[in-house]
Design a protein around this motif. Sequence first.
Motif, mmCIF file in Angstrom:
data_model
loop_
_atom_site.group_PDB
_atom_site.id
_atom_site.type_symbol
_atom_site.label_atom_id
_atom_site.label_comp_id
_atom_site.label_asym_id
_atom_site.label_seq_id
_atom_site.Cartn_x
_atom_site.Cartn_y
_atom_site.Cartn_z
ATOM 1 N N ILE A 1 51.493 44.813 60.853
ATOM 2 C CA ILE A 1 51.975 43.987 59.743
ATOM 3 C C ILE A 1 51.261 42.636 59.674
ATOM 4 C CG2 ILE A 1 53.956 42.665 58.919
ATOM 5 C CD1 ILE A 1 55.717 44.954 59.626
ATOM 6 N N ASP A 2 51.100 41.967 60.792
ATOM 7 C CA ASP A 2 50.514 40.621 60.761
ATOM 8 C C ASP A 2 49.106 40.606 60.155
ATOM 9 O OD1 ASP A 2 52.810 39.514 61.747
ATOM 10 O OD2 ASP A 2 52.090 39.275 63.805
ATOM 11 N N PRO A 3 48.214 41.521 60.558
ATOM 12 C CA PRO A 3 46.886 41.526 59.906
ATOM 13 C C PRO A 3 46.972 41.814 58.407
ATOM 14 C CG PRO A 3 46.838 42.803 61.947
ATOM 15 C CD PRO A 3 48.273 42.487 61.683
ATOM 16 N N CYS A 4 47.858 42.724 58.013
ATOM 17 C CA CYS A 4 48.009 43.041 56.588
ATOM 18 C C CYS A 4 48.480 41.817 55.804
ATOM 19 C CB CYS A 4 48.999 44.183 56.397
ATOM 20 S SG CYS A 4 48.404 45.811 56.900
ATOM 21 N N LEU A 5 49.442 41.097 56.364
ATOM 22 C CA LEU A 5 49.977 39.924 55.680
ATOM 23 C C LEU A 5 48.961 38.779 55.654
ATOM 24 C CD1 LEU A 5 53.649 39.951 56.979
ATOM 25 C CD2 LEU A 5 52.880 40.392 54.644
ATOM 26 N N SER A 6 48.186 38.637 56.695
ATOM 27 C CA SER A 6 47.137 37.607 56.699
ATOM 28 C C SER A 6 46.117 37.885 55.600
ATOM 29 C CB SER A 6 46.441 37.560 58.061
ATOM 30 O OG SER A 6 47.329 37.115 59.068
ATOM 31 N N ASP A 7 45.752 39.159 55.445
ATOM 32 C CA ASP A 7 44.832 39.535 54.367
ATOM 33 C C ASP A 7 45.457 39.264 53.002
ATOM 34 O OD1 ASP A 7 42.880 40.378 56.138
ATOM 35 O OD2 ASP A 7 43.507 42.479 56.108
ATOM 36 N N LEU A 8 46.761 39.543 52.870
ATOM 37 C CA LEU A 8 47.452 39.301 51.599
ATOM 38 C C LEU A 8 47.429 37.809 51.252
ATOM 39 C CD1 LEU A 8 49.396 40.706 49.416
ATOM 40 C CD2 LEU A 8 51.234 39.667 50.752
ATOM 41 N N GLU A 9 47.724 36.960 52.227
ATOM 42 C CA GLU A 9 47.731 35.524 51.988
ATOM 43 C C GLU A 9 46.332 35.023 51.630
ATOM 44 O OE1 GLU A 9 50.208 31.978 53.991
ATOM 45 O OE2 GLU A 9 48.675 32.826 55.311
ATOM 46 N N ALA A 10 45.322 35.581 52.281
ATOM 47 C CA ALA A 10 43.946 35.187 51.966
ATOM 48 C C ALA A 10 43.595 35.561 50.527
ATOM 49 C CB ALA A 10 42.978 35.843 52.947
ATOM 50 N N PHE A 11 44.059 36.727 50.083
ATOM 51 C CA PHE A 11 43.758 37.166 48.716
ATOM 52 C C PHE A 11 44.463 36.292 47.687
ATOM 53 C CE2 PHE A 11 44.538 40.054 45.034
ATOM 54 C CZ PHE A 11 43.208 40.192 44.640
ATOM 55 N N ILE A 12 45.656 35.809 48.010
ATOM 56 C CA ILE A 12 46.359 34.915 47.092
ATOM 57 C C ILE A 12 45.478 33.717 46.743
ATOM 58 C CG2 ILE A 12 48.263 33.245 46.928
ATOM 59 C CD1 ILE A 12 49.989 35.233 48.501
ATOM 60 N N HIS A 13 44.737 33.214 47.724
ATOM 61 C CA HIS A 13 44.015 31.955 47.552
ATOM 62 C C HIS A 13 42.514 32.124 47.321
ATOM 63 C CE1 HIS A 13 47.666 29.821 48.513
ATOM 64 N NE2 HIS A 13 47.815 30.565 49.591
ATOM 65 N N GLU A 14 42.001 33.363 47.395
ATOM 66 C CA GLU A 14 40.557 33.534 47.222
ATOM 67 C C GLU A 14 40.161 33.284 45.769
ATOM 68 O OE1 GLU A 14 38.567 36.157 45.675
ATOM 69 O OE2 GLU A 14 40.335 36.803 44.575
ATOM 70 N N GLU A 15 38.918 32.858 45.557
ATOM 71 C CA GLU A 15 38.403 32.574 44.216
ATOM 72 C C GLU A 15 37.128 33.350 43.919
ATOM 73 O OE1 GLU A 15 39.972 30.751 42.097
ATOM 74 O OE2 GLU A 15 41.460 29.720 43.351
ATOM 75 N N THR A 16 36.668 34.164 44.848
ATOM 76 C CA THR A 16 35.352 34.780 44.700
ATOM 77 C C THR A 16 35.369 36.079 43.899
ATOM 78 O OG1 THR A 16 35.625 35.922 46.828
ATOM 79 C CG2 THR A 16 34.528 33.768 46.854
ATOM 80 N N SER A 17 36.511 36.751 43.819
ATOM 81 C CA SER A 17 36.532 38.047 43.123
ATOM 82 C C SER A 17 36.383 37.893 41.622
ATOM 83 C CB SER A 17 37.838 38.788 43.429
ATOM 84 O OG SER A 17 38.952 38.119 42.840
ATOM 85 N N GLY A 18 36.769 36.731 41.082
ATOM 86 C CA GLY A 18 36.682 36.526 39.639
ATOM 87 C C GLY A 18 37.709 37.302 38.833
ATOM 88 N N LEU A 19 38.695 37.869 39.495
ATOM 89 C CA LEU A 19 39.695 38.649 38.774
ATOM 90 C C LEU A 19 40.644 37.740 38.007
ATOM 91 C CD1 LEU A 19 40.555 41.258 41.568
ATOM 92 C CD2 LEU A 19 39.418 41.753 39.385
#
Length: 395
Positions: free
Chosen positions: A189-207
């Motif tokens: 769970i912890d790695p999955c949630l860390s990835d989720l939090e990173a995606f919340i704040h990422e700006e590179t995907s342009g989505l």
Amino acid sequence: MCDNPSMVNAIPNTRLGRYVETAVGGEIVRAFVPPALPPSPPINVLPLLTKLSAAERALGRLDGITMLLPRHDLFLYMYVRKEAVLSSQIEGTQSTLTDLLRFEAAAEAGQPFDDVREVSNYVDAMMYGLGRLDELPLSLRLIREMHARLMDGNRGGDKNPGEFRRSQNWIGGTRPGNAMFVPAPPNEIDPCLSDLEAFIHEETSGLPPLIKAGLLHVQFETIHPFLDGNGRIGRLLITLYLCTKGSLQAPLLYLSLFLKSHRSVYYALLQSVRETGGWEGWLAFFLEGVAETANQAFDAATQIVELFKADRDRITADSDRAGSSLRVHDWLQSNPFVTSNVLVEQIGLSAPTVNAALADLERLGIVTEITGKRRNRVFSYKSYLDILSEGTAPL
């Protein structure tokens, strides 16, 4: 988005995640660990552009009317409560909006206390989360804090409020072995949630923010990080994210009525993402829901503005005591269930004046006495409640 099919084919397909075996209750089951976002191959946004544009237009229109409302805080106050009822109904409670508002007004009891308390806790968690965004980013910490308030003192209070789970859960079925879906085991769970939090704040995907909101919701539901309350927090995550990105000026987009009305399709599309990586099908459905929900909220806001104006005009024209009746009507806009004692306490009029104003409003057909009693009577603003309650009958 990649426009070259050969390049898409060259990108490894990591959308499918992986299964790990885990022992639960004496049996070995396969638990699903989702891949990190954004999906790879990338989301094909092009076929979604029409629905995306419609959803963005609907959000803009909703923002526009709510900013023009004389009391947009009042509309938010009521609409948040409607969402709390709908979101809790999806999880099995039987409370209605009427039950919640009567509970908050300390009027006649409606559904069992536990059901109403669960809905009331959802309102508290939602408003807490929205308020905290002023001082804390959308994060795992904020999600935990909201969950603690959601579960406080109700029937899920023994399921680690505010803490990510340290035991296996499952969705559907009587045990993990016959479940419809088994989320990631605790050690994943912890790695999955860390990835989720990173995606919340990422700006590179342009989505676009709406696309990201749809991805975040499914990812959170798939991780299912709490022992209880995942659905309610996961639906709230959509609105919180859109508020942080400026896609919503006021937090008035809540998808629970749409998901409640199309719940079999909703569950099937969640499974499709997990089993086939079919993100585009889910996103098309999600964007339809955003547009429909925003348009419904716009229509409700318009109807409420028209109702309040029509009733105020009628009071002004036909009441023998317009001043006091208008003050009671103003109070009813934020408290559609009321007693004379509450009005005396809250608006500073004498008991005879309040009772005369309520009788006047009843004569004009604006309020209805709902107890049939001579004492401790409760009055409701029925026309207002009818607009707010659309779609909130229990499942």
